[in-house]
Write an enzyme that holds these catalytic residues in place. Structure first.
Site, PDB file in Angstrom:
ATOM      1  N   ILE A  34      32.562  33.307  51.533  1.00  0.00           N
ATOM      2  CA  ILE A  34      31.852  32.064  51.852  1.00  0.00           C
ATOM      3  C   ILE A  34      31.591  31.233  50.604  1.00  0.00           C
ATOM      4  O   ILE A  34      31.062  30.127  50.702  1.00  0.00           O
ATOM      5  CB  ILE A  34      30.534  32.328  52.618  1.00  0.00           C
ATOM      6  CG1 ILE A  34      29.610  33.266  51.860  1.00  0.00           C
ATOM      7  CG2 ILE A  34      30.823  32.883  53.998  1.00  0.00           C
ATOM      8  CD1 ILE A  34      28.263  33.463  52.533  1.00  0.00           C
ATOM      9  N   SER A 121      40.961  45.732  41.589  1.00  0.00           N
ATOM     10  CA  SER A 121      40.035  46.493  42.434  1.00  0.00           C
ATOM     11  C   SER A 121      39.043  45.611  43.173  1.00  0.00           C
ATOM     12  O   SER A 121      38.284  46.094  44.007  1.00  0.00           O
ATOM     13  CB  SER A 121      39.261  47.490  41.571  1.00  0.00           C
ATOM     14  OG  SER A 121      38.450  46.798  40.629  1.00  0.00           O
ATOM     15  N   GLU A 158      41.364  29.649  36.956  1.00  0.00           N
ATOM     16  CA  GLU A 158      41.762  30.489  38.087  1.00  0.00           C
ATOM     17  C   GLU A 158      42.476  29.655  39.157  1.00  0.00           C
ATOM     18  O   GLU A 158      43.502  30.068  39.711  1.00  0.00           O
ATOM     19  CB  GLU A 158      40.535  31.171  38.685  1.00  0.00           C
ATOM     20  CG  GLU A 158      40.839  32.202  39.736  1.00  0.00           C
ATOM     21  CD  GLU A 158      41.238  33.560  39.166  1.00  0.00           C
ATOM     22  OE1 GLU A 158      41.952  34.290  39.855  1.00  0.00           O
ATOM     23  OE2 GLU A 158      40.817  33.880  38.039  1.00  0.00           O
ATOM     24  N   ASP A 170      32.496  34.488  41.165  1.00  0.00           N
ATOM     25  CA  ASP A 170      32.826  35.516  40.184  1.00  0.00           C
ATOM     26  C   ASP A 170      32.457  35.068  38.778  1.00  0.00           C
ATOM     27  O   ASP A 170      31.772  35.774  38.033  1.00  0.00           O
ATOM     28  CB  ASP A 170      34.322  35.842  40.236  1.00  0.00           C
ATOM     29  CG  ASP A 170      34.729  36.474  41.549  1.00  0.00           C
ATOM     30  OD1 ASP A 170      33.830  36.776  42.366  1.00  0.00           O
ATOM     31  OD2 ASP A 170      35.931  36.659  41.760  1.00  0.00           O
TER      32      ASP A 170
END
EC number: 2.7.1.6
Length: 385
Positions: A34, A121, A158, A170
């Site tokens: 979200i 991960s 990114e 992040d």
């Protein structure tokens, strides 16, 4: 660890590093998929992360090397760079590209990276590298960008340089994380609150499925587009700029506008997950860990049934956790498609949990998961000389 890295740096570059920096990884406690819909998320930084050692050189080149990867990159100092492929050093190279777009002129630099975040991960190893590089260059050269500017720059790397349409969670949590705290971040306004994350008799177990995911090659971007499709449909009747402006009640009144059943499922997850973050923050503030755990399970079920980003590996982990009496909540964390799950595990049962989960997971999946416990740690920082 730092002394070992200094020795490695010395052997690699024949000189001592002049500065050392650290950026953590992160887990998202609740609020998944979200962030790019303007919603609330609840991440925290962890004590695993990425280290960077650097020193200038007189060769007018930027040299990237890593303890974790064999690939090394050497690039002349120039104004603009282009992504070279899938090599790890494209993440820091993208940071140089964005900073060079401003008025800063780089000089030759030798850089060595080391990370103890499992790659692929879902614990944000790539964002850790991006924020770490941006923070280090900003500090080392005295560029005077504030942390939020570095977060936005790292997100741009990114999105545009790497090509993944991720949100800002992040990078934000890696920059602004605090020990023993969770952040409740509004991904639309970038306003946030710090919430005490007192887990009491429980620890945060991180379970790596060991199914590596390549986010840019996954269906992540497809989910972003599905949410955009839902938003466009809703905007025919209501004035909103993102899905998370809607409460569950208001969404129910207008959901008929979304004709595609799959797109409706995606939007339903987004709206209800945003509500779960509100409830989770209240539960943490009231120290109601059982309620927080219930919300974690509900989040995972929604990500499995409505958003369809879990897969058999993550589901196997959470299914085991739901049957293990000393776990009160578990869910996937990160983008899914593999990666990690998290669980609230009663202290003192770490070894028993690891053994029984491993046995169950191997029986279902065919190979072991990795289980470890990390503390909630601080954000990006310079390590004192």
């Amino acid at each position: 660890m730092t002394n070992q890295l200094v020795d490695t740096f010395l052997k690699k570059y024949n000189q001592q590093p002049t500065a050392t920096y650290f950026a953590p990884g992160r887990v998202n406690l609740i609020g998944e998929h979200i962030d790019y819909n303007g919603g609330l998320v609840m991440p925290c930084a962890i004590t695993a992360g990425t280290w960077l050692l650097l020193t200038p050189n007189n060769d007018n080149v930027i040299r990237f090397s890593s303890v974790n990867f064999n690939e090394e990159g050497t690039f002349p100092v120039q104004k603009r760079y282009t992504k070279t492929g899938k090599e790890w050093y494209n993440y820091p190279l993208g940071v140089f590209h964005e900073l060079q777009d401003g008025e800063w002129n780089a000089s030759g630099l030798d850089l060595l990276y080391f990370g103890n975040i499992p790659i692929g991960s879902g614990l944000s190893s790539s964002a850790s590298i991006e924020v770490l590089t941006a923070f280090a260059l900003n500090d080392y050269y005295g560029l005077e960008h504030d942390k939020l500017e570095l977060v936005k720059l790292s997100k741009k790397v990114e999105n545009e340089f790497i090509g993944v349409n991720s949100g800002i969670m992040d990078q934000f949590s890696i920059a602004f994380g605090e020990a023993d705290k969770a952040l409740v971040l509004n991904c639309d306004t970038l306003k946030y609150k710090v919430v005490d994350c007192d887990l009491g008799d429980y620890v945060l177990a991180i379970i790596n499925t060991n199914k590596r995911r390549e986010l840019s090659e996954s269906k992540y971007n497809e989910r972003v587009e599905e949410c955009n499709t839902a938003l466009t449909a809703l905007q025919k009747e209501i004035n909103i700029t993102n899905l998370c402006e809607l409460s569950a009640e208001k969404f129910a009144l207008h959901s008929h506008l979304i004709a595609d059943e799959t797109v409706l499922k995606r939007a339903t997850h987004v709206v209800k997950e945003n509500d779960r973050v509100h409830l989770a923050a209240k539960a943490l503030n009231a120290k109601q860990l059982d309620e927080f755990g219930r919300l974690m399970y509900a989040s995972h079920k929604s990500l499995k049934d409505l958003y369809e980003v879990t897969g058999k590996e993550l589901d196997a982990v959470v299914d085991f956790c739901s049957s293990y009496e000393h776990v009160i909540g578990a869910r996937m964390t990160g983008a899914g498609f593999g990666g990690c799950a998290i669980a609230l595990l009663k202290k003192g049962y770490e070894e028993d949990f690891a053994k029984k989960l491993t046995d169950d997971y191997v029986a279902k999946v065919g190979y072991p998961a990795a289980i470890y416990v990390h503390q909630i740690g601080d954000g990006v920082k310079k390590i004192a000389d």
